[in-house]
Design an enzyme around this catalytic site. Structure first.
Site, PDB file in Angstrom:
ATOM      1  N   GLY A 123      -2.864  -1.899   6.729  1.00  0.00           N
ATOM      2  CA  GLY A 123      -2.116  -0.648   6.589  1.00  0.00           C
ATOM      3  C   GLY A 123      -0.699  -0.770   6.067  1.00  0.00           C
TER       4      GLY A 123
ATOM      5  N   THR B 147       6.698   1.677   1.529  1.00  0.00           N
ATOM      6  CA  THR B 147       5.810   1.188   2.592  1.00  0.00           C
ATOM      7  C   THR B 147       6.620   0.586   3.741  1.00  0.00           C
ATOM      8  OG1 THR B 147       5.497  -0.892   1.401  1.00  0.00           O
ATOM      9  CG2 THR B 147       3.823   0.800   1.083  1.00  0.00           C
TER      10      THR B 147
ATOM     11  N   GLN C 169       6.337   1.657   7.647  1.00  0.00           N
ATOM     12  CA  GLN C 169       6.177   0.723   8.765  1.00  0.00           C
ATOM     13  C   GLN C 169       7.115   1.097   9.908  1.00  0.00           C
ATOM     14  OE1 GLN C 169       3.824  -1.514   9.282  1.00  0.00           O
ATOM     15  NE2 GLN C 169       4.580  -3.428   8.483  1.00  0.00           N
TER      16      GLN C 169
ATOM     17  N   GLU D 188       6.674  -5.883  13.204  1.00  0.00           N
ATOM     18  CA  GLU D 188       6.846  -5.941  14.666  1.00  0.00           C
ATOM     19  C   GLU D 188       8.161  -5.290  15.103  1.00  0.00           C
ATOM     20  OE1 GLU D 188       4.062  -7.296  15.711  1.00  0.00           O
ATOM     21  OE2 GLU D 188       3.515  -8.378  13.894  1.00  0.00           O
TER      22      GLU D 188
END
Lengths: 327, 707
Positions: free
Chosen positions: B457, B601, B605, B672
């Site tokens: 993704g 992108t 995120q 993360e």
């Protein structure tokens, strides 16, 4: 797969005949709950009577009573002009329920018939007196954060999950039921049941009966009203506690009041004693606080839902405050 | 219809929004059959008998496989070992464990037949109660990481000001929209093709090779599009092996997709955690001691550990730090990394404690952090490769309106709501692994890049295409990046925020190599060194040139640096005074993750991390009834992920300065850090709004009301 028959009819009499003859037959309208229950193995009807084509989709005002067909969708009802004008409390309750997608499919009658969301009811490997009488109650002594604080029994502490019904019970709605023997009318407040010793029965609908319409008498509760639903996320979550509140206020004195709660009992929880208390009182925070205290008479927590003993009165106070502030 | 793509759009965006993108479950194989799992309804014990007669006689059923009749898997024949060997034991380790697979000609028939399988058990006592186990001396606790001591252990105890608190994290489940599963096709000569939901096609290939002891090159793994992973698809789960066994046995392709409730038990979860933080500081706000002790949930049949206490070792400058991390094996499915893995859990505790300390010192929590910001990594005594966290504090604070915040809780009231501001930092290792990429530069002006990496993704193909586009001066629409195919040059699994760094470096290197070949060809054919590659290839009568490069894992200088990505999350919340409802009003997330290669992108995120962070902070909790060892909210109506109405507009800011060490792009990973720290920011904002410190996630209305 478990085979079942699927019968569609557009004639009420035919539908009633089919269900009265067959003990394992059941009606299906939107199916938003029934299909889930079938998938999880909670229920396995042998015959589904699709009633979506019955002529029960009218909303009309007759002699100061709003008639609502049982097959009106939740979203159509919420968007209806008469409902918005005359019963905005019902509109708010409807919009607080489920998600837009579900409301588009779910019907008024189906909403009344939806079953509890108790996790033990849905898991066929766990005890649940509602699903399997005599198997015990998983929620007592287990996970009961979402469960009832009023009118519970040692057999079941599940709650009725509807928001719409909380609005309807506050509005003195009546339910018209049809069977092959004819029609009967009961007060909405008497439609759903407390669990008692028969938690498998959610309501007083008799075998072979079909909800055909609701009737709500016009009132003056369309100015100071609020539906407040407290939940774990902003949409698509069942109520921890919800409150339907409507007031008639003249010169800051309450002349009429309606109050009902959701997420606290096996049925939509109308608070008529509190309504009586409110009548004639000044519409002040002090009054609302006293009313909220009174509303909690007889409330009992089961551990994880003890917070509702605090949340419920707070929600009543806030709902009454917002209802008062509306006009 | 015509679509316009600008260079920042996802290269596969049109395929995704038009439904052309094919996910594993959508492949139609001739003769496809359907598997459905039978799962244990007890938590621990032994299977005495499995009665499959009724199931086998049900219409359309081809077979029922269990430990009693599975086909052999050579890698499972040796005794002992981990992971759990599906159908190689009569032992039940957790409730919902797959114990048989029913295969039929349709999914519905397999589902029905699975309900007819009757299993009898011998039950034994079990333990799934994480919190009770922490205090229970009889429950074993395993060291999850070596104890760490720098300076004096528990120095906080003698500090002028101390904070000593306990923070709790419930089980969270990944539950991406796409259910887990596999299509397995065991063909002739032991050639195996699978369509998988995996974060690593090579990892899936190797696992299958090891289980069945067949050569890896016999196994073709396809996973071009993945409908969300968040860590749960970082390993091949026993259920996938079950489907492959069934295909081997039946000599037919088998499709197995688990149900939503099975997503709670057999494909991992973020483990529950219980953390104690002791923090000591001088009166003027210098940290003198950090003690971080964590307990994490693990399983009896496999162990799982993660980096819960890592951040405490280096995030703040303290001479004295000690950490301890234990795991408690329970009779539950084994956990797996979930986005921002242990660090997200650890950051909630550490960053809450930091906020508590700032409050105790009557300091602005940003000033307190800045005052204790280390110049270099205090745990390794070496510099950070790049770190702009103080700049990030300033940018984020300005954007959220931090100067409107009052240090005294409960200072801002609007009607029935109290308003508060919170901040928290996140950090994650800026790792870089080894990967290979093949580049094919064609005379038609196009470039094809191939690597067996994945895209769950984040936009892997988009990032790689942008890297190549800039280096090669080729427009993005003339570049194709192929992934999700185990026959392509090897790359590691997509996890730990390392794909852009790892595979991107290989893309960089292959582009450099291709350019150098073009330059040589140009020189050899007396062309100008700056000639267009199309002209050079044509002049040399070459339809294409190819290069395969394995990226060197690290710049040799890397060992002299600590490499981390940082984030700082600011939130404004409102808390209802009577009902305890918390709403996030505003979010500003700042990423310090080096150079941003793919702005669109990358922003996505960060947005996704913030949404996941709202879930972690306010709504997500998988609830187990410890009397039965079963989850009671195992569906999307009752396990609450945030809905649109829970999510405000999210401002994302990137520092966007290249890291000089980590890789040629100067880009550090960021999947993360988008999540790590977020929950702490919300908890700190709730405190600022109300004066109520909620140390147990999620922060639901009941907890606020009763605090």
């Amino acid at each position: 797969m478990i085979n079942f028959q699927f019968v569609r009819t557009s004639v009420i009499k035919t539908a009633l005949g089919l269900v009265s003859k067959d003990s394992k037959a059941t009606f299906i309208a939107g199916g938003t709950n029934l299909v889930d229950l079938m998938k999880r193995g909670v229920t396995a009807p042998e015959k589904l009577i699709d009633i979506n084509h019955l002529p029960l989709k009218q909303i009309e005002l007759k002699n100061n009573v709003l008639h609502i067909g049982a097959l009106v969708s939740n979203s159509a009802l919420a968007e209806n002009q008469l409902v918005k004008e005359k019963f905005p409390l019902l509109m708010l309750a409807l919009k607080a329920g489920a998600s837009a997608q579900l409301r588009n499919v779910a019907t008024v009658g189906g909403n009344m018939m939806q079953r509890t969301r108790c996790g033990y009811f849905y898991d066929t490997t766990m005890p649940c007196n509602k699903r399997q009488p005599g198997s015990g109650c998983g929620a007592i002594g287990g996970y009961n954060r979402m469960h009832a604080i009023f009118g519970t029994s040692e057999f079941c502490i599940a709650v009725h999950p509807s928001d719409m019904c909380v609005g309807l019970v506050a509005l003195d709605a009546q339910v018209v039921l049809a069977s092959i023997k004819g029609e009967r009318k009961i007060n909405f407040i008497d439609f759903h049941r407390l669990a008692g010793t028969t938690p498998e029965k959610d309501n007083n609908l008799q075998k072979g009966e079909l909800i055909v319409r609701l009737e709500i008498p016009i009132n003056n509760l369309n100015k100071n009203f609020h539906y407040l639903k407290v939940r774990d996320r902003t949409s698509y979550a069942f109520a921890l506690v919800s409150v339907a509140a409507a007031l008639e206020i003249n010169n800051n004195t309450i002349s009429n009041a309606r109050l009902a709660m959701g997420g606290v009992a096996h049925k939509p929880w109308r608070l008529q004693l509190v309504e009586e208390f409110l009548k004639g009182k000044p519409a002040t925070t002090a009054t609302f606080e006293e009313a909220a205290k009174l509303a909690m008479n007889g409330a009992k927590g089961f551990g994880e839902n003890d917070f509702k003993l605090k949340l419920a009165p707070n929600t009543i106070i806030e709902a009454l405050t917002l209802a008062k502030a509306k006009a | 219809m015509e679509f316009f793509i600008d260079e920042n759009d996802r290269v596969d965006g049109i395929e995704k929004v038009t439904g052309k993108a094919k996910y594993f479950a959508e492949y139609q194989l001739p003769g496809l059959t359907y598997g459905v799992l039978v799962t244990s309804t007890i938590t621990k014990g032994k299977i005495i008998a499995i009665d499959t007669k009724a199931a086998k006689n049900a219409p359309g059923v081809l077979d029922v496989l269990s430990h009693l009749n599975k086909p052999s898997a050579a890698g499972y024949e040796q005794a002992g070992g981990s992971p759990m060997k599906i159908f190689y034991t009569d032992q039940v380790f957790f409730n919902g464990q797959p114990i048989a697979i029913v295969v039929a000609d349709t999914f519905e028939r397999a589902t029905y037949a699975a309900s007819l399988v009757k299993v009898s058990y011998e039950k034994t006592a079990f333990n799934t109660d994480f919190e009770a186990s922490i205090k229970d001396a009889a429950v074993k606790k395993l060291q999850g990481a070596p104890p760490y001591v720098r300076g004096i252990a528990d120095a906080y105890k003698t500090a002028e000001v101390k904070v000593e608190q306990t923070y709790k994290m419930p089980v969270e489940t990944h539950n991406p929209m796409e259910l887990h599963g596999i299509i397995a096709d065991w063909g002739v000569n032991d050639k195996v093709t699978v369509y998988a939901k995996t974060q690593g096609v090579k990892s899936t290939q190797n696992t299958i090779a090891n289980v069945f002891k067949i050569p890896a090159e016999n196994i073709q793994v396809n996973s071009q599009f993945v409908g969300g992973g968040f860590g749960m698809a970082l390993r091949t789960w026993p259920l996938e092996i079950a489907a492959i066994m069934a295909s081997k046995q039946l000599k037919k392709p088998v499709k197995l997709i688990i149900t939503r409730d099975q997503m709670f038990t057999m494909v991992g979860n973020r483990p529950a955690a219980y953390q104690k933080i002791g923090l000591g500081a001088t009166k003027d706000g210098k940290i003198t001691g950090i003690t971080h002790t964590a307990f994490g949930q693990s399983a009896t049949y496999e162990n799982f550990t993660e980096g819960v206490v890592n951040m405490s070792k280096f995030m703040y400058d303290s001479e004295n730090v000690n950490t301890n991390y234990y795991v408690i094996p329970l009779d539950m499915g084994v956990p797996i990394w979930m986005r921002g893995p242990g660090e997200a859990t650890g950051a909630f505790a550490l960053e809450s404690a930091i906020d508590e300390m700032a409050f105790a010192l009557d300091m602005d929590p940003l000033d307190f952090r800045a005052k204790n910001d280390p110049e270099q990594d205090p745990s390794q005594k070496r510099p950070f490769s790049s770190k702009y966290i103080k700049e990030a504090y300033k940018l984020g604070a300005a954007k959220i309106g931090w100067n409107n915040r009052k240090n005294k809780p409960g200072s801002i009231v609007e009607g029935s709501w109290q308003i508060g501001y919170g901040v928290s930092v996140g950090v994650f290792n800026a790792g870089r692994g080894r990967a290979s990429v093949k580049g094919i530069l064609k005379a038609d002006g196009t470039l094809v890049l191939q690597s067996a990496t994945s895209d769950i993704g984040p936009g892997t193909g988009t990032g790689m295409t942008l890297i190549a586009s800039k280096l090669m001066n080729i427009p993005v629409y003339k570049i194709v990046f192929e992934l999700g195919d185990s026959s392509l040059p090897p790359a590691p699994s997509q996890g730990g925020s390392a794909t852009l760094s790892t595979v991107g470096s290989a893309v960089n290197d292959v582009c450099v190599a291709l350019k150098s070949t073009i330059a040589e060809l140009a020189a050899n054919s007396n062309m100008d060194a700056t000639s267009n590659f199309v002209d050079v290839l044509k002049k040399n009568n070459l339809p294409m040139i190819e290069k395969t490069i394995q990226s060197s894992q690290n710049n040799p200088e890397a060992k002299n640096y600590s490499m981390y990505s940082f984030s700082i999350h600011f939130v404004q919340v409102k808390v209802h005074q009577l009902t305890g409802v918390v709403k996030v009003n505003k979010i500003v997330s700042v990423g310090d993750s080096g150079k941003i290669v793919s702005p669109k992108t990358a922003r996505s995120q960060m947005v996704g991390g913030a949404v996941g962070g709202i879930g972690m902070a306010l709504t997500e909790e998988a609830i187990l009834d410890n009397r039965y060892g079963r989850y009671v909210n195992n569906n999307f109506a009752d396990y609450h992920v945030p809905v649109n109405a829970d999510v405000p507009d999210i401002d994302v800011i990137f520092i966007d300065k290249p890291d000089p060490i980590v890789n040629p792009m100067g880009a550090k990973g960021m999947g993360e850090i988008a999540l790590i720290g977020f929950a702490g920011a919300v908890a700190n904002a709730v405190f600022n709004a109300t004066g109520k410190r909620i140390r147990s996630l999620p922060i639901t209305p009941d907890k606020v009301l009763e605090a």
